[in-house]
Design a protein around this motif. Structure first.
Motif, PDB file in Angstrom:
ATOM      1  N   ARG A 174       0.837  -1.205   0.000  1.00 26.47           N
ATOM      2  CA  ARG A 174       0.000   0.000   0.000  1.00 26.47           C
ATOM      3  C   ARG A 174       0.865   1.245   0.000  1.00 26.47           C
ATOM      4  O   ARG A 174       0.622   2.198  -0.745  1.00 26.47           O
ATOM      5  N   ALA A 217       2.458   1.587  -3.416  1.00 22.62           N
ATOM      6  CA  ALA A 217       1.463   2.051  -4.386  1.00 22.62           C
ATOM      7  C   ALA A 217       1.155   3.528  -4.169  1.00 22.62           C
ATOM      8  O   ALA A 217       1.058   4.304  -5.137  1.00 22.62           O
ATOM      9  N   GLN A 218       1.027   3.924  -2.905  1.00 20.09           N
ATOM     10  CA  GLN A 218       0.759   5.328  -2.592  1.00 20.09           C
ATOM     11  C   GLN A 218       1.941   6.185  -3.033  1.00 20.09           C
ATOM     12  O   GLN A 218       1.745   7.272  -3.593  1.00 20.09           O
ATOM     13  N   GLN A 254       4.096   5.468  -5.420  1.00 22.40           N
ATOM     14  CA  GLN A 254       4.109   5.510  -6.884  1.00 22.40           C
ATOM     15  C   GLN A 254       3.058   6.487  -7.405  1.00 22.40           C
ATOM     16  O   GLN A 254       3.307   7.240  -8.343  1.00 22.40           O
ATOM     17  N   THR A 255       1.889   6.476  -6.751  1.00 20.80           N
ATOM     18  CA  THR A 255       0.836   7.418  -7.149  1.00 20.80           C
ATOM     19  C   THR A 255       1.297   8.847  -6.908  1.00 20.80           C
ATOM     20  O   THR A 255       1.112   9.726  -7.761  1.00 20.80           O
ATOM     21  N   GLN A 256       1.923   9.060  -5.753  1.00 27.84           N
ATOM     22  CA  GLN A 256       2.410  10.403  -5.428  1.00 27.84           C
ATOM     23  C   GLN A 256       3.521  10.810  -6.396  1.00 27.84           C
ATOM     24  O   GLN A 256       3.555  11.947  -6.863  1.00 27.84           O
ATOM     25  N   GLU A 303       3.908   9.718  -9.452  1.00 25.19           N
ATOM     26  CA  GLU A 303       3.274   9.976 -10.754  1.00 25.19           C
ATOM     27  C   GLU A 303       2.591  11.347 -10.757  1.00 25.19           C
ATOM     28  O   GLU A 303       2.696  12.099 -11.741  1.00 25.19           O
ATOM     29  N   ALA A 304       1.925  11.684  -9.643  1.00 25.76           N
ATOM     30  CA  ALA A 304       1.275  12.996  -9.567  1.00 25.76           C
ATOM     31  C   ALA A 304       2.318  14.105  -9.594  1.00 25.76           C
ATOM     32  O   ALA A 304       2.137  15.132 -10.287  1.00 25.76           O
ATOM     33  N   GLN A 348       3.606  14.416 -13.126  1.00 28.21           N
ATOM     34  CA  GLN A 348       2.657  15.142 -13.976  1.00 28.21           C
ATOM     35  C   GLN A 348       2.707  16.638 -13.671  1.00 28.21           C
ATOM     36  O   GLN A 348       2.693  17.463 -14.589  1.00 28.21           O
TER      37      GLN A 348
END
Length: 183
Positions: free
Chosen positions: A114, A117-118, A120-122, A124-125, A128
């Motif tokens: 988790r 994943a968090q 990686q999401t952060q 990626e954000a 971007q």
């Protein structure tokens, strides 16, 4: 005759007189009857009571010994049962401990996934966001550079946007054509 001969002829000095023997026999018979009638029964009664007490004590001791043997056997059985129960509880505790450890590992693995994943999401954000910010800065720089090269002002938003898009497309095509170093 001499005095010793006179004495020897009349009586034997080793044998008592007949009346002494009779009276002694009567006294002996009386003592024997008294002992037989009174002393011997009391003596036998005392011996019988003592024998009964001894026999009762022996029986009581045997009974107590049997009870002690039973108590010892019961104690040993309980001790063996207690040891078996303790071994069973230890085995259960070890099994529960292994299950708890497995659950904790599973939870830790899930938590780490988790977090990854968090992250990686952060990431990626943030990538971007950096891309958007980079595009705007590159666009501004490209517009300024193009204005200087062309010699005319590119302040028109539509024209600026077209120049920026074309410049970024060129940059992306160049970076995808070149292999990435260190990857």
């Amino acid at each position: 005759m001499t005095p010793v001969h006179i004495l020897a002829a009349s009586e034997n000095p080793l044998l008592p007189a007949w009346y002494d023997i009779v009276w002694s026999a009567i006294c002996l018979l009386i003592v024997f009857l008294v002992v037989w009638k009174y002393v011997l029964p009391a003596f036998n009664k005392t011996l019988d009571e003592r024998a009964e007490r001894i026999q009762g004590g022996i029986e009581k001791a045997e009974k107590v010994q049997a009870e002690a043997d039973e108590a010892l056997a019961e104690y040993q059985k309980q001790l063996a049962d207690g040891r078996a129960e303790a071994a069973r509880l230890r085995a259960e505790a070890q099994e529960e401990g292994a299950q708890i450890i497995a659950n904790m590992k599973t939870q830790a693995h899930a938590e780490s996934e988790r977090i990854v994943a968090q992250a990686q999401t952060q990431i990626e954000a943030e990538r971007q966001s950096a891309m958007v910010q980079l595009r705007s800065e590159v666009g501004t720089l490209a517009t300024d550079l193009a204005s200087r090269i062309v010699g005319e002002s590119l302040t028109d938003d539509q024209r600026s946007a077209n120049v920026v898009d074309r410049f970024i497309t060129d940059l992306e095509s160049q970076s995808s054509a070149q292999p990435v170093k260190g990857a």
